[in-house]
Design a protein around this motif. Structure first.
Motif, PDB file in Angstrom:
ATOM      1  N   ASN A  41      -6.614  -6.206   5.024  1.00  0.00           N
ATOM      2  CA  ASN A  41      -6.702  -6.086   3.638  1.00  0.00           C
ATOM      3  C   ASN A  41      -5.512  -5.638   2.822  1.00  0.00           C
ATOM      4  O   ASN A  41      -5.140  -5.556   1.654  1.00  0.00           O
ATOM      5  CB  ASN A  41      -7.856  -5.055   3.267  1.00  0.00           C
ATOM      6  CG  ASN A  41      -7.911  -3.719   3.750  1.00  0.00           C
ATOM      7  OD1 ASN A  41      -7.054  -3.268   4.612  1.00  0.00           O
ATOM      8  ND2 ASN A  41      -8.565  -2.670   3.133  1.00  0.00           N
ATOM      9  N   PHE A  42      -4.563  -4.800   3.547  1.00  0.00           N
ATOM     10  CA  PHE A  42      -3.190  -4.430   3.248  1.00  0.00           C
ATOM     11  C   PHE A  42      -2.447  -5.198   4.199  1.00  0.00           C
ATOM     12  O   PHE A  42      -1.631  -4.500   4.927  1.00  0.00           O
ATOM     13  CB  PHE A  42      -3.072  -3.149   3.029  1.00  0.00           C
ATOM     14  CG  PHE A  42      -3.623  -2.778   1.878  1.00  0.00           C
ATOM     15  CD1 PHE A  42      -3.229  -2.660   0.407  1.00  0.00           C
ATOM     16  CD2 PHE A  42      -4.989  -2.183   1.838  1.00  0.00           C
ATOM     17  CE1 PHE A  42      -3.821  -2.249  -0.717  1.00  0.00           C
ATOM     18  CE2 PHE A  42      -5.832  -1.750   0.696  1.00  0.00           C
ATOM     19  CZ  PHE A  42      -5.170  -1.944  -0.650  1.00  0.00           C
ATOM     20  N   ILE A  54      -0.014  -1.805   4.789  1.00  0.00           N
ATOM     21  CA  ILE A  54      -0.412  -0.768   5.942  1.00  0.00           C
ATOM     22  C   ILE A  54       0.333  -1.461   7.146  1.00  0.00           C
ATOM     23  O   ILE A  54       0.608  -0.687   7.944  1.00  0.00           O
ATOM     24  CB  ILE A  54      -1.835  -0.770   5.980  1.00  0.00           C
ATOM     25  CG1 ILE A  54      -2.586  -0.316   4.790  1.00  0.00           C
ATOM     26  CG2 ILE A  54      -2.226  -0.247   7.254  1.00  0.00           C
ATOM     27  CD1 ILE A  54      -4.008  -0.143   4.709  1.00  0.00           C
ATOM     28  N   GLU A 101      -7.293   5.499  10.617  1.00  0.00           N
ATOM     29  CA  GLU A 101      -7.694   5.703   9.138  1.00  0.00           C
ATOM     30  C   GLU A 101      -8.697   4.725   9.035  1.00  0.00           C
ATOM     31  O   GLU A 101      -8.555   3.407   9.540  1.00  0.00           O
ATOM     32  CB  GLU A 101      -6.423   4.991   8.472  1.00  0.00           C
ATOM     33  CG  GLU A 101      -5.989   5.887   7.358  1.00  0.00           C
ATOM     34  CD  GLU A 101      -4.975   4.893   6.458  1.00  0.00           C
ATOM     35  OE1 GLU A 101      -3.804   4.897   6.681  1.00  0.00           O
ATOM     36  OE2 GLU A 101      -5.182   4.542   5.216  1.00  0.00           O
ATOM     37  N   ARG A 122     -11.061  -2.393   0.039  1.00  0.00           N
ATOM     38  CA  ARG A 122     -10.217  -1.062   0.022  1.00  0.00           C
ATOM     39  C   ARG A 122     -11.224  -0.168   0.693  1.00  0.00           C
ATOM     40  O   ARG A 122     -12.290   0.064   0.249  1.00  0.00           O
ATOM     41  CB  ARG A 122      -9.763  -0.906  -1.084  1.00  0.00           C
ATOM     42  CG  ARG A 122      -8.736  -1.521  -2.083  1.00  0.00           C
ATOM     43  CD  ARG A 122      -8.287  -0.734  -3.258  1.00  0.00           C
ATOM     44  NE  ARG A 122      -7.391  -1.485  -4.107  1.00  0.00           N
ATOM     45  CZ  ARG A 122      -6.040  -1.259  -4.071  1.00  0.00           C
ATOM     46  NH1 ARG A 122      -5.742  -0.340  -3.695  1.00  0.00           N
ATOM     47  NH2 ARG A 122      -5.269  -1.910  -4.878  1.00  0.00           N
ATOM     48  N   CYS A 123     -10.602   0.490   1.632  1.00  0.00           N
ATOM     49  CA  CYS A 123     -11.393   1.714   2.265  1.00  0.00           C
ATOM     50  C   CYS A 123     -11.785   2.502   1.230  1.00  0.00           C
ATOM     51  O   CYS A 123     -12.490   3.528   1.360  1.00  0.00           O
ATOM     52  CB  CYS A 123     -10.876   1.938   3.419  1.00  0.00           C
ATOM     53  SG  CYS A 123      -9.291   2.513   3.269  1.00  0.00           S
ATOM     54  N   SER A 124     -10.797   2.665   0.116  1.00  0.00           N
ATOM     55  CA  SER A 124     -10.762   3.794  -0.880  1.00  0.00           C
ATOM     56  C   SER A 124     -11.885   3.405  -2.018  1.00  0.00           C
ATOM     57  O   SER A 124     -12.108   4.090  -2.982  1.00  0.00           O
ATOM     58  CB  SER A 124      -9.382   3.795  -1.493  1.00  0.00           C
ATOM     59  OG  SER A 124      -9.057   2.535  -1.891  1.00  0.00           O
ATOM     60  N   ILE A 163      -8.632   4.403  -6.810  1.00  0.00           N
ATOM     61  CA  ILE A 163      -7.994   3.643  -5.733  1.00  0.00           C
ATOM     62  C   ILE A 163      -6.401   3.343  -6.029  1.00  0.00           C
ATOM     63  O   ILE A 163      -6.058   4.089  -7.035  1.00  0.00           O
ATOM     64  CB  ILE A 163      -8.366   2.057  -5.626  1.00  0.00           C
ATOM     65  CG1 ILE A 163      -8.319   1.303  -7.207  1.00  0.00           C
ATOM     66  CG2 ILE A 163     -10.006   2.076  -5.300  1.00  0.00           C
ATOM     67  CD1 ILE A 163      -8.656   0.189  -7.265  1.00  0.00           C
ATOM     68  N   GLY A 164      -5.631   3.028  -5.059  1.00  0.00           N
ATOM     69  CA  GLY A 164      -4.225   2.757  -5.256  1.00  0.00           C
ATOM     70  C   GLY A 164      -3.398   3.912  -5.086  1.00  0.00           C
ATOM     71  O   GLY A 164      -2.357   4.190  -5.962  1.00  0.00           O
ATOM     72  N   ALA A 165      -3.551   4.793  -4.226  1.00  0.00           N
ATOM     73  CA  ALA A 165      -2.845   5.967  -3.814  1.00  0.00           C
ATOM     74  C   ALA A 165      -1.151   5.548  -3.699  1.00  0.00           C
ATOM     75  O   ALA A 165      -0.884   4.480  -3.227  1.00  0.00           O
ATOM     76  CB  ALA A 165      -3.203   6.711  -2.559  1.00  0.00           C
ATOM     77  N   PHE A 168      -2.346   9.774   1.478  1.00  0.00           N
ATOM     78  CA  PHE A 168      -3.649   8.937   1.535  1.00  0.00           C
ATOM     79  C   PHE A 168      -4.263   9.010   2.920  1.00  0.00           C
ATOM     80  O   PHE A 168      -3.647   8.729   3.830  1.00  0.00           O
ATOM     81  CB  PHE A 168      -3.657   7.425   1.069  1.00  0.00           C
ATOM     82  CG  PHE A 168      -4.973   6.776   1.275  1.00  0.00           C
ATOM     83  CD1 PHE A 168      -5.735   6.949   0.084  1.00  0.00           C
ATOM     84  CD2 PHE A 168      -5.384   6.052   2.175  1.00  0.00           C
ATOM     85  CE1 PHE A 168      -6.827   6.451   0.126  1.00  0.00           C
ATOM     86  CE2 PHE A 168      -6.513   5.436   2.186  1.00  0.00           C
ATOM     87  CZ  PHE A 168      -7.305   5.709   1.074  1.00  0.00           C
TER      88      PHE A 168
HETATM   89  C1  UN1 Z   1      -7.498   0.692   2.885  1.00  0.00           C
HETATM   90  O1  UN1 Z   1      -8.188   0.203   2.080  1.00  0.00           O
HETATM   91  O2  UN1 Z   1      -7.613   0.242   4.275  1.00  0.00           O
HETATM   92  O3  UN1 Z   1      -5.299   3.891  -2.209  1.00  0.00           O
HETATM   93  C2  UN1 Z   1      -6.426   1.978   2.775  1.00  0.00           C
HETATM   94  C3  UN1 Z   1      -5.654   2.865  -1.899  1.00  0.00           C
HETATM   95  C4  UN1 Z   1      -5.088   2.372  -0.502  1.00  0.00           C
HETATM   96  C5  UN1 Z   1      -6.351   2.105   0.380  1.00  0.00           C
HETATM   97  C6  UN1 Z   1      -5.596   1.856   1.823  1.00  0.00           C
HETATM   98  N1  UN1 Z   1      -4.086   3.227  -0.018  1.00  0.00           N
HETATM   99  O4  UN1 Z   1      -6.444   2.217  -2.496  1.00  0.00           O
END
Ligand code: UN1
Length: 511
Positions: A166-167, A171, A267, A300-302, A458-460, A467
């Motif tokens: 997903n990234f 990531i 994570e 997104r995990c967020s 989202i989007g840190a 994050f």
């Molecule tokens: C992830 O989706 O695996 O803040 C983590 C955010 C991203 C999330 C990354 N940093 O949306």
């Protein structure tokens, strides 16, 4: 040409075919085990091929990374940092190709693809700064006279980096650059869905001056290869981003393998909530809900999964949300008009559609975006919102554009907080309230690594909003934060008896 506008250049890359594979000691390798890579937006479109790593390649890559570790670890941190900064520049110079790859291999929209590259660049620069700051100097520890004591940070050895689709750039490079910055050599195992992007990133890393033995790329198909890598005795640490279940498996494998006891930086998932009380501004809430729940197709995990709305304001929020969801455009991720692209693959689509079907029986449908003939060509899941009774109705994290809404009464706020905490996850939290006492109380009592007040969740931003979660959501330390590199490092304390040296010096000077 240099003046060719960005979009024209991206377009020219959209018809490109990419063929990549393992990159060992700086060389791109071919194997007999090869797969086509399909475009998730239009599955009939083959965008290239990937050669998968075989066992011999895996063994060679790890042995080479192990042998090269002392040299990389003794390279001054400033030199390692410079290579990462050069990589940041090269990512920017190659942004059009990387955006095209993000569209075609990962189904990312223009907005998400640009954010992705921005974040990858930020990770390179941030960890370069961190490496200089923390790994250049020894820390002198004041102590008794007659001896000197100093503390130094160094790499651990070969760090295994297992990254998600997903990234695929941010990531992926975040893990690898952190490992390298701290003095480790790295084995990168990218998500199989996004191996082309990973390979292109490693090519740029080599161009930036990172030695080929320091960074070895092993695209692998299936989960078997991953567990072989984790159990390899020469691996000195693992960084993993992905599901909580896989993190548990890695932990078990690490516990059972022979060799040193090593760290796992994980994570993982979330069951992220937002709490909206009756003092919130409805328009702002809906804006932030749409972005948090449906942006990046919810992958997104967020992302926001469960929206708690105080009952006095719930009808108003739901009405506005229904209106906003009607406006969402699903389609070709490379078009400006597109808000939401496809999900990553058929397996993801099937799982999410099964959840939508189940929810249609067990919950109340609030809104559902419509699919079109264009979305029939790819792996699309319509953004959907349901009203449910409790978070317990969700048996797991659903990694896509599906939002669950729960109404609560003002006097039930403690119960809501308890219910959120009962999931065991602790990644992101959103709060919308103009009552500071309430938002502070919520923010302090919900277990979450990242809490966002009166905005989306989202989007840190690297270096600004470190994050990462707690509990079932991960081990920490936080990516893009000042403590991340420590976990990739080991410490060495050096104690020298200075009187012995002084004694010798005295003797020598006496002749
Ligand atoms: C992830 O989706 O695996 O803040 C983590 C955010 C991203 C999330 C990354 N940093 O949306």
């Amino acid at each position: 040409s240099i003046n060719q506008p960005f979009e024209e250049k991206v377009q020219s890359f959209l018809c490109k075919q990419w063929t990549k594979g393992p990159i060992v000691d700086g060389k791109l390798l071919e194997t007999d085990d090869i797969s086509d890579i399909n475009n998730p937006f239009q599955t009939s479109d083959v965008i290239g091929q990937i050669h998968w790593s075989d066992d011999e390649i895996i063994q060679q890559a790890i042995a080479s990374a192990r042998d090269f570790f002392p040299e990389w670890n003794n390279t001054p941190a400033g030199n390692r940092a410079r290579a990462l900064e050069k990589l940041a520049d090269l990512l920017e110079d190659n942004r059009e190709e990387l955006v095209a790859l993000c569209h075609k291999e990962a189904g990312k929209t223009i907005h998400d693809a640009i954010d992705e590259i921005r974040e990858a660049v930020d990770f390179c620069r941030y960890y370069a700064i961190q490496a200089r700051e923390k790994f250049s100097d020894v820390m002198v520890m004041p102590g008794p006279t007659g001896e000197s004591n100093e503390l130094r940070l160094c790499g651990r050895g070969v760090f295994l980096c297992i990254s998600p689709w997903n990234f695929p750039l941010a990531i992926f490079l975040g893990q690898v650059t952190a490992a390298l910055a701290a003095g480790n050599t790295a084995i990168a195992k990218p998500a199989e869905q996004t191996s082309l992007i990973a390979a292109r990133a490693i090519e740029l890393m080599l161009e930036a001056g990172v030695p080929g033995q320091a960074i070895q790329l092993l695209p692998c198909e299936g989960s078997k290869a991953g567990s072989a890598l984790v159990s390899h005795p020469d691996i000195a640490g693992v960084a993993f981003t992905g599901s909580t279940e896989t993190a548990r498996l890695i932990n078990q494998t690490l516990a059972n393998r022979s060799g040193p006891i090593i760290p796992l930086i994980a994570e993982t998932g979330g069951q992220n909530a937002m709490i909206v009380d009756s003092t919130a501004l409805p328009e702002q809430v809906v804006n932030d809900v749409v972005k948090s729940a449906f942006g990046s197709a919810g992958q997104r995990c967020s992302a926001l999964r469960v929206l708690y709305v105080q009952e006095d304001i719930a009808d108003r929020i739901i009405e506005l949300l229904q209106g906003a969801m009607k406006e969402l455009v699903l389609g070709d991720p490379s078009q400006h008009s597109t808000d939401i692209g496809p999900v990553i693959d058929e397996r993801a689509r099937k799982g999410l559609m099964a959840h939508i079907r189940r929810m249609k029986k067990d919950a109340t449908l609030v809104a559902e975006c419509s699919l079109t003939s264009q979305t029939d060509m790819g792996h699309f899941v319509p953004p959907t919102a349901f009203e449910i009774r409790t978070i317990g109705q969700l048996e797991k994290e659903h990694f896509g554009p599906i939002l669950h809404i729960i109404r609560y009464k003002a006097k039930e706020l403690d119960k809501v907080i308890e219910e959120i905490n009962s999931t065991g996850f602790g990644l992101t939290l959103g709060v919308h309230s103009r009552n500071e006492v309430t938002s502070t109380r919520i923010q302090q009592s919900v277990h979450a690594g990242n809490a966002y007040i009166n905005r989306n969740q989202i989007g840190a931003v690297v270096g600004v909003q470190p994050f990462g979660g707690q509990g079932l959501s991960g081990t920490g330390p936080k990516a893009g934060g000042p403590h991340y590199l420590y976990r990739f490092a080991t410490e060495k304390t050096l104690t020298v008896n200075t009187t012995a040296v002084g004694g010798n010096a005295t003797l020598l000077s006496l002749g």
